[in-house]
Design an enzyme around this catalytic site. Structure first.
Site, PDB file in Angstrom:
ATOM      1  N   ASP A   1       0.990  -1.116  -0.009  1.00 39.03           N
ATOM      2  CA  ASP A   1      -0.098  -0.043   0.057  1.00 39.03           C
ATOM      3  C   ASP A   1       0.788   1.044   0.092  1.00 39.03           C
ATOM      4  O   ASP A   1       1.928   1.298   0.836  1.00 39.03           O
ATOM      5  CB  ASP A   1      -0.730   0.147   1.026  1.00 39.03           C
ATOM      6  CG  ASP A   1      -1.917  -1.105   1.169  1.00 39.03           C
ATOM      7  OD1 ASP A   1      -1.493  -2.303   0.714  1.00 39.03           O
ATOM      8  OD2 ASP A   1      -3.053  -0.886   1.840  1.00 39.03           O
TER       9      ASP A   1
ATOM     10  N   LYS B   1      -7.630   3.050  -3.092  1.00 41.71           N
ATOM     11  CA  LYS B   1      -7.976   3.111  -1.860  1.00 41.71           C
ATOM     12  C   LYS B   1      -8.492   4.575  -1.336  1.00 41.71           C
ATOM     13  O   LYS B   1      -7.802   5.511  -1.907  1.00 41.71           O
ATOM     14  CB  LYS B   1      -6.965   2.863  -0.733  1.00 41.71           C
ATOM     15  CG  LYS B   1      -6.126   1.408  -0.648  1.00 41.71           C
ATOM     16  CD  LYS B   1      -5.094   1.417   0.158  1.00 41.71           C
ATOM     17  CE  LYS B   1      -5.798   1.625   1.686  1.00 41.71           C
ATOM     18  NZ  LYS B   1      -4.605   1.312   2.590  1.00 41.71           N
TER      19      LYS B   1
ATOM     20  N   LYS C   1      -9.870  -1.004  -2.365  1.00 45.67           N
ATOM     21  CA  LYS C   1      -9.583  -1.267  -0.932  1.00 45.67           C
ATOM     22  C   LYS C   1     -10.252  -0.401   0.005  1.00 45.67           C
ATOM     23  O   LYS C   1      -9.891   0.752  -0.233  1.00 45.67           O
ATOM     24  CB  LYS C   1      -8.328  -1.542  -0.654  1.00 45.67           C
ATOM     25  CG  LYS C   1      -7.980  -2.149   0.947  1.00 45.67           C
ATOM     26  CD  LYS C   1      -6.591  -2.260   1.169  1.00 45.67           C
ATOM     27  CE  LYS C   1      -6.153  -2.378   2.773  1.00 45.67           C
ATOM     28  NZ  LYS C   1      -4.755  -2.754   3.014  1.00 45.67           N
TER      29      LYS C   1
END
Length: 231
Positions: A99, A160, A189
């Protein structure tokens, strides 16, 4: 289409990335965290880069993914070269998903090429799925649209909504926004302040493929505490 409201806690666990990224985390806490990911059936153990090698050792052969984060929790402070080098090193140590924080300031300054290349550098250097923290609440509508387009052009595997609950408590509206705009093959996500089963169900129902939280055990055992810090 999955009816997430009907899933039990253990059935929700494979959608959750179990997160432990905090100042002062110890070796024993990291080992316990990795073992929790195994015991509860979480999708991944998300740990700080300094603990990737240890986590990979504990999780070897279990099927649980080792994940880590770049330019986090303070987002947009690393150089692009440093970020790419760190990405390659984390993969060498055993991370299989990353991430990453993005250069929000560059985007807001109109440096779209720099914003895109910052992400692309990590994608190229790592060779693993990269999830891009877009920090949606900090952006105007036009900037949100540009961020999604540029991240996808750069090779993001996941979009995200935010890096943490300090930026946004993940909302179904933000997830739906990303799902509607993500091209085929790019997933979403959810992240930020996710502390309850109800939140997880709502976010998955809105289209999230994965959810990141440090409250995973409480969520899947239905002992959620809304006061618990979570990412």
């Amino acid at each position: 289409m999955t009816d997430f409201t009907a899933l039990s806690g253990p059935e929700l666990a494979p959608y959750i990335q179990h997160t432990l990224i905090a100042v002062g985390t110890t070796r024993d806490e990291t080992i316990a965290h990795a073992r929790e990911a195994i015991d509860y059936g979480f999708d991944a153990a998300m740990v700080a880069g300094s603990w990737v090698a240890l986590t990979a050792e504990v999780l070897r052969g279990t099927g649980v993914t080792v994940a880590s984060a770049l330019d986090f929790p303070t987002v947009g402070v690393m150089t692009s070269a440093g970020k790419a080098a760190e990405a390659a090193e984390l993969v060498r140590l055993g991370a299989r998903e990353l991430d990453m924080g993005v250069q929000v300031g560059w985007l807001r300054s109109g440096d779209f090429d720099g914003f895109r290349e910052d992400i692309a550098g990590v994608v190229r250097a790592s060779g693993v799925p990269v999830k891009v923290m877009l920090e949606l609440p900090l952006l105007t509508d036009a900037e949100k649209s540009a961020a999604v387009e540029l991240a996808c052009e750069a090779g993001a595997a996941y979009l995200k909504n935010a890096s943490s609950g300090q930026v946004e408590v993940a909302s179904p509206a933000s997830i739906a926004y990303l799902v509607e705009r993500a091209p085929e093959g790019v997933l979403v996500k959810a992240s930020g302040g996710i502390k309850t089963r109800e939140q997880v169900v709502e976010l998955l129902s809105a289209g999230a493929a994965k959810v990141g939280t440090s409250a995973g055990i409480a969520i899947v055992t239905d002992t959620s505490d809304a006061s618990t810090e979570s990412y």
